[in-house]
Design an enzyme around this catalytic site. Sequence first.
Site: not given
Length: 372
Positions: A98, A111, A118, A122, A125, A224, A345
């Site tokens: 995306e 973005c 990933c 985390c 997320c 981050s 986000c």
Amino acid sequence: MTILSTDRKTNWYSLTRTGWQQFLSEIDHRSFRAQQVMKWIYHERVSNVESMSNLSKILRSKLASVTESTLPKLVHTSMSRDGTVKWIIETETGGAVESVLIPDGRRNTLCISSQLGCSLDCVFCATGKQGFAGNLSVSDIVGQVVIVTDWLRENPSCGELTNIVFMGMGEPLMNFEATMDACDIFMDDLAFGISKRRVTISTAGVVPRILDMCGRTEASLAVSLHAANDELRNYLVPLNKKYPIGMLLDSCREYLSSLSDRRIVTFEYTIIDDINDSDQVAKELASLLRDFRCKVNLIPFNPFPLSTFRRPTEDKISRFYKQLRDKGIMVTNRTTRGDDIDAACGQLVGNFEDKTRRRERYQSARPGVSCV
Ligand code: SAH
């Protein structure tokens, strides 16, 4: 290493200016033609070599046989009430990612994603919960920007692309070479010509790769952080166990000192109710970042189906904000954009086959809840 391959055509969107120069030499043509070729591709947006009228017929027919102009495939476009646009894009690597355009006054920030899922996981997320299926290629990363800039050309009232941030799916520094090449293409005047300050790499803190960025790129760096001590950060960002805060801040200082002009690091801070939003944490964060050339960007936590965290109230967020500001820290509060189309986000999930079985484990831990 040669670029020219016998078993596959070279994708136009995979080559930086130096890549094109090398490639043209490999096919026995002068490297200065790289400038002409790139202008045709990015400025004139031609889709075939036949249209590159200032190249010789011989070069055109050679390029036609050894290159291709394939872009990732646009699967879906959705628009938020607030003007945010989200694209689902099917990559050459397989699976979909995306990309999100966030208009804000005269600024148009895109973005983009760097990986399918990933590998970092985390805890807060959504992307991490989907597991991981691999790195995107340079042309998959650059292709996202090409698709969006083509769309903007067809929708001129939306303005031009001004900023690019690697804050979509994935950890860009775990896909280092492709991210560096893509940044070169974004900043090159022969391609997108976006200034180095407006191309931002966001990382969870892959320290050795932050150090590798020194001398390789001049893109802006966002880290981050989300916590002010290792105990809390180990929990929120498991990568911290490998590269703790002290080491991370040192690598950021090193990167800043490698840049020719005076720049800052942005520390992103996803603020989560009763987890990292207390007065004590604000105090600790302010003292950690005292004397650091930085800005803290507060991101209110965005919920997603499998999450158990909550977003703090506006009052709590502004209290945290004021505490940092009063201690002399430059701080901004990012307004949530695009959450009605799941484009905020940490809400990006894409669609791909998880190779880590992490998705399955999360789903079975919370029966009845679907990830996508
Ligand atoms: N891997 C990179 C970039 C992707 S995430 C990184 O870690 O920086 C982009 C930003 O969104 C990061 O700061 C990330 O911590 C934040 N984020 C992730 N999930 C979130 C959520 N649910 N709510 C708010 N911010 C989130």
